[in-house]
Design a protein around this motif. Structure first.
Motif, mmCIF file in Angstrom:
data_model
loop_
_atom_site.group_PDB
_atom_site.id
_atom_site.type_symbol
_atom_site.label_atom_id
_atom_site.label_comp_id
_atom_site.label_asym_id
_atom_site.label_seq_id
_atom_site.Cartn_x
_atom_site.Cartn_y
_atom_site.Cartn_z
ATOM 1 N N LEU A 7 0.824 -1.208 0.000
ATOM 2 C CA LEU A 7 0.000 0.000 0.000
ATOM 3 C C LEU A 7 0.860 1.260 0.000
ATOM 4 N N THR A 8 0.393 2.283 -0.691
ATOM 5 C CA THR A 8 1.009 3.599 -0.563
ATOM 6 C C THR A 8 0.532 4.192 0.753
ATOM 7 N N ILE A 23 -0.309 9.234 10.045
ATOM 8 C CA ILE A 23 0.720 8.205 9.833
ATOM 9 C C ILE A 23 2.106 8.826 9.968
ATOM 10 N N ARG A 24 2.309 9.966 9.361
ATOM 11 C CA ARG A 24 3.621 10.626 9.446
ATOM 12 C C ARG A 24 3.936 11.016 10.891
ATOM 13 N N LEU A 31 6.078 5.180 16.615
ATOM 14 C CA LEU A 31 5.022 4.183 16.786
ATOM 15 C C LEU A 31 4.823 3.337 15.529
ATOM 16 N N LEU A 32 5.254 3.851 14.407
ATOM 17 C CA LEU A 32 5.089 3.161 13.132
ATOM 18 C C LEU A 32 6.390 3.311 12.360
ATOM 19 N N PRO A 33 6.951 2.202 11.893
ATOM 20 C CA PRO A 33 8.212 2.318 11.150
ATOM 21 C C PRO A 33 7.982 3.006 9.803
ATOM 22 N N GLU A 34 9.007 3.697 9.356
ATOM 23 C CA GLU A 34 8.948 4.341 8.051
ATOM 24 C C GLU A 34 9.701 3.451 7.072
ATOM 25 N N PRO A 35 8.987 2.909 6.084
ATOM 26 C CA PRO A 35 9.677 2.011 5.141
ATOM 27 C C PRO A 35 10.693 2.782 4.303
ATOM 28 N N SER A 48 1.526 -5.856 8.106
ATOM 29 C CA SER A 48 1.983 -5.599 9.479
ATOM 30 C C SER A 48 1.874 -4.110 9.821
ATOM 31 N N ASP A 49 2.116 -3.240 8.844
ATOM 32 C CA ASP A 49 1.977 -1.803 9.085
ATOM 33 C C ASP A 49 0.517 -1.441 9.345
ATOM 34 N N LEU A 50 -0.373 -2.028 8.570
ATOM 35 C CA LEU A 50 -1.806 -1.769 8.756
ATOM 36 C C LEU A 50 -2.261 -2.274 10.123
ATOM 37 N N GLU A 51 -1.823 -3.467 10.520
ATOM 38 C CA GLU A 51 -2.205 -4.011 11.824
ATOM 39 C C GLU A 51 -1.661 -3.144 12.961
ATOM 40 N N ARG A 52 -0.433 -2.690 12.822
ATOM 41 C CA ARG A 52 0.174 -1.832 13.847
ATOM 42 C C ARG A 52 -0.563 -0.507 13.941
#
Length: 138
Positions: A7-8, A23-24, A31-35, A48-52
């Motif tokens: 996903l974008t 998200i940013r 709290l959320l990794p930046e790919p 995994s990003d969506l679940e987190r």
């Protein structure tokens, strides 16, 4: 639940029901990794990003602070139930204290509204006068 394709950030935001800026913000807070961005490409997020992100949103819905959510995420491997429960118990105490304060405020407002209803004629509003008196205390 079906696996989520790559996903974008916009699609991730839509799937989680948040804004892109949320998200940013969560990324800046850790709290959320930046790919990683591929050369000349767009960052992509996965299941995994969506679940987190949904986890963070759910915890926020229960009133956990971002710091507490970060702590919960560190405990999320399933082997730290006791520690997570301790954090939740501390949060519950905070919620209960806020509820007590809200009940106190509710009672004060109900009392002031009753005073307003019982006022007859052209007299100063008891609610406004009470707020003025309390303002002097600050």
């Amino acid at each position: 639940m079906y696996p989520v394709p790559s996903l974008t950030i916009g699609a991730l935001a839509e799937a989680a029901g948040v804004h892109v800026e949320t998200i940013r913000f969560y990324q800046r807070k850790g709290l959320l990794p930046e790919p990683k961005r591929p050369p000349g490409g767009i960052r992509h997020y996965g299941q995994s990003d969506l679940e987190r992100l949904r986890f963070v949103k759910s915890a926020k819905g229960l009133g956990f602070s971002l710091e507490e959510i970060g702590q919960l995420l560190k405990l999320a491997d399933g082997t730290h139930c006791r520690e997570a429960a301790e954090l939740a118990a501390q949060h519950l105490l905070s919620v209960q204290a806020r509820l007590c304060e809200l009940h106190r405020i509710e009672g004060a407002l109900l009392q002031q509204l009753e005073a307003c209803k019982s006022q007859q004629g052209n007299y100063p509003c008891p609610l406004i006068e009470s707020l003025r008196e309390h303002a002097r205390d600050y």
